[in-house]
Design an enzyme around this catalytic site. Structure first.
Site, mmCIF file in Angstrom:
data_model
loop_
_atom_site.group_PDB
_atom_site.id
_atom_site.type_symbol
_atom_site.label_atom_id
_atom_site.label_comp_id
_atom_site.label_asym_id
_atom_site.label_seq_id
_atom_site.Cartn_x
_atom_site.Cartn_y
_atom_site.Cartn_z
ATOM 1 N N ASP A 156 0.827 -1.214 0.000
ATOM 2 C CA ASP A 156 0.000 0.000 0.000
ATOM 3 C C ASP A 156 0.861 1.264 0.000
ATOM 4 O OD1 ASP A 156 -2.378 1.422 0.075
ATOM 5 O OD2 ASP A 156 -3.190 0.328 1.788
ATOM 6 N N GLU A 189 -1.028 1.809 -5.123
ATOM 7 C CA GLU A 189 -0.768 3.241 -4.879
ATOM 8 C C GLU A 189 -1.826 4.120 -5.534
ATOM 9 O OE1 GLU A 189 -0.352 4.196 -8.255
ATOM 10 O OE2 GLU A 189 1.092 5.681 -7.521
ATOM 11 N N TRP A 190 -2.989 3.495 -5.786
ATOM 12 C CA TRP A 190 -4.231 4.212 -6.127
ATOM 13 C C TRP A 190 -4.171 4.968 -7.455
ATOM 14 C CZ3 TRP A 190 -2.830 6.832 -0.995
ATOM 15 C CH2 TRP A 190 -2.861 5.890 0.043
ATOM 16 N N GLY A 191 -3.181 4.665 -8.289
ATOM 17 C CA GLY A 191 -3.091 5.341 -9.584
ATOM 18 C C GLY A 191 -2.444 6.712 -9.491
ATOM 19 N N ASN A 193 0.596 7.712 -9.295
ATOM 20 C CA ASN A 193 1.823 7.923 -10.077
ATOM 21 C C ASN A 193 1.777 7.161 -11.399
ATOM 22 O OD1 ASN A 193 3.761 9.399 -8.041
ATOM 23 N ND2 ASN A 193 2.656 7.818 -6.897
ATOM 24 N N ASP A 211 -10.025 3.885 -3.160
ATOM 25 C CA ASP A 211 -10.781 2.700 -2.727
ATOM 26 C C ASP A 211 -12.204 2.671 -3.268
ATOM 27 O OD1 ASP A 211 -8.533 2.153 -1.319
ATOM 28 O OD2 ASP A 211 -9.454 2.289 0.663
HETATM 29 C C1 GLA Z 1 -5.901 1.525 1.602
HETATM 30 C C2 GLA Z 1 -6.077 0.526 0.461
HETATM 31 C C3 GLA Z 1 -7.232 -0.396 0.772
HETATM 32 C C4 GLA Z 1 -6.961 -1.135 2.078
HETATM 33 C C5 GLA Z 1 -6.740 -0.121 3.184
HETATM 34 C C6 GLA Z 1 -6.295 -0.793 4.473
HETATM 35 O O1 GLA Z 1 -6.990 2.377 1.709
HETATM 36 O O2 GLA Z 1 -6.308 1.212 -0.737
HETATM 37 O O3 GLA Z 1 -7.424 -1.325 -0.278
HETATM 38 O O4 GLA Z 1 -5.854 -1.962 1.916
HETATM 39 O O5 GLA Z 1 -5.747 0.814 2.836
HETATM 40 O O6 GLA Z 1 -6.089 0.113 5.491
#
Ligand code: GLA
Length: 410
Positions: A156, A189-191, A193, A211
């Site tokens: 993460d 890393e949620w996109g 970068n 998320d």
């Molecule tokens: C981030 C991630 C989620 C999950 C939470 C856990 O938000 O994007 O998928 O793993 O952390 O805390």
């Protein structure tokens, strides 16, 4: 003493080459681990931090007894909230209150059930939930993950503190390689970068967005802290990304919210279908103890899973939108195609689809779907029945927030 002059040059060269090869092999991810999108179950969407050894045991047993294992779900992924403090040598420990028998015992249980263990860590010193994470201990942690029998690492991006993303993820990739145990490497890393631009050589999948949350089309702002996104919001963020995915390196639009309560059955079906059309990882996140038969039926529909898992590994694309009806196509291996009629509106849509009216072209794969020169057999994947050929106009009613999904078989 051996002087340099007494060593044949060829020997020196081959030693140098061997060094290069071994050095280089630490700079690679483990290949061939995710030639189709990974499938599994993860603690986070239902339990967040409220899980323990007993719950994981229950989930493992249910994955097996429900038929999900047979349908392809493999990785049991323990998300955030499982790490304890570091020991005196700096090795990671597991939270013994949650896991009194230790992680190795749980790992053995998972493996004895024919499943695989996934773990979670973070590039920072602390995870998103504030637990011990891997910064500065990457190689040591990867070694520990390997000792615990880990097969999949989700890594993460919380508390990253300005660190370079390519460097941080590459470090953990190399650490996994050095630890010597093949692990699917899931980059979360949620996109932020653009991991699709550099991720293929680093990991096996990368999150493309923040998320997901269990609603159809909402945004949860968490009181202004950050956004979680409904299923439709996430879907709409995937459009520019299809060119980047393929066998061994997948876009990850986040885990499934199928069966998590606030979606209707039709919405669950549409969500699962669109993830299959996107060749997305299928990581369930519902409470398997209370799962209805209908939800299980969605999660284990093998013909829909086969769309996701197709060996060509090409994401589908939205070809047209007419009012609330989107038509999506996905080319499959061996010349088959899948067509999804997706009704995003709040009323039913009556459909009369003339297959011969135009040729479908996929610029990415340079393939064409021509029904004027070949009549494909039609298989309705949710009804589980054959439904004629493309030689005739296809008629159906698509319920609101639901899909009709057809496989065109050559
Ligand atoms: C981030 C991630 C989620 C999950 C939470 C856990 O938000 O994007 O998928 O793993 O952390 O805390």
């Amino acid at each position: 003493m051996i002087s340099c002059r007494s060593i044949p040059v060829s020997l020196l060269l081959s030693a140098f080459a061997a060094l290069l090869v071994s050095a280089n092999c630490y700079a690679q991810k483990f290949d061939s681990l995710a030639l189709t999108p990974p499938m599994g179950w993860n603690t986070y969407n239902t339990f967040a931090g409220r899980f323990n050894e007993k719950i994981i045991h229950d989930m493992v047993d249910l994955i097996v007894s429900s038929g999900m294992k047979d349908a392809g779900y493999r990785y049991i992924i323990i998300d955030d909230n499982w790490t304890g403090a570091r020991d005196s040598l700096g090795f990671l420990t597991v939270d013994r209150e949650r896991f009194p028998s230790g992680l190795r015992a749980l790992s053995d249980y998972i493996h004895a059930s024919g499943l695989k263990l996934g773990l979670y860590s973070d590039v920072g010193y602390k995870t998103c939930g504030g637990f011990t994470a891997s910064r500065g201990h990457e190689f040591q942690d990867a070694l520990m993950f390997a000792r615990w029998g880990c097969d999949y690492l989700k890594y993460d991006w919380c508390n990253a503190g300005g660190i370079n993303a390519v460097g941080a993820y590459t470090t953990m990739r190399d650490a996994i390689r050095a630890a010597g145990r093949p692990m699917v490497f899931s980059m979360c890393e949620w996109g932020n970068n653009k991991p699709w631009e550099w991720g293929a050589s680093v990991g096996h999948l990368w999150r493309t967005t923040g998320d997901i949350t269990a609603c159809w089309d909402c945004i949860d702002t968490h009181g202004g802290a950050y956004n979680s996104w409904g299923v439709m919001k996430i879907l709409d963020m995937q459009h520019p990304l299809r060119a980047y995915a393929g066998p061994g390196h997948w876009n990850d639009p986040d885990m499934l919210e199928v069966g998590n309560g606030s979606l209707t059955l039709g919405e669950d079906r549409a969500h699962f279908t669109m993830w299959a059309m996107l060749a997305a990882p299928l990581i369930a996140g519902n409470d398997l103890r209370t799962m209805s038969k209908d939800v299980l039926g969605i999660l284990t529909n093998r013909e829909v899973i086969a769309v996701d898992q197709d060996s060509l590994g090409v994401e589908g694309f939205r070809e047209s939108t007419a009012d609330s009806l989107e038509t999506w196509y996905k080319p499959l291996a061996h010349g088959d195609w899948v067509v999804c009629f997706f009704n995003r509106g709040s009323g039913p849509v009556d459909l009369a689809h003339d297959w011969n009216s135009h040729v479908i072209r996929d610029d990415l794969t340079k393939s064409e779907l021509r029904c004027d020169t070949h009549a494909y057999r039609l298989r309705d994947l949710w009804a589980g029945k054959n439904t004629g050929t493309t030689g005739r106009t296809f008629r159906a009613t698509v319920p609101p927030h639901d899909v009709v999904l057809l496989r065109l078989e050559r």
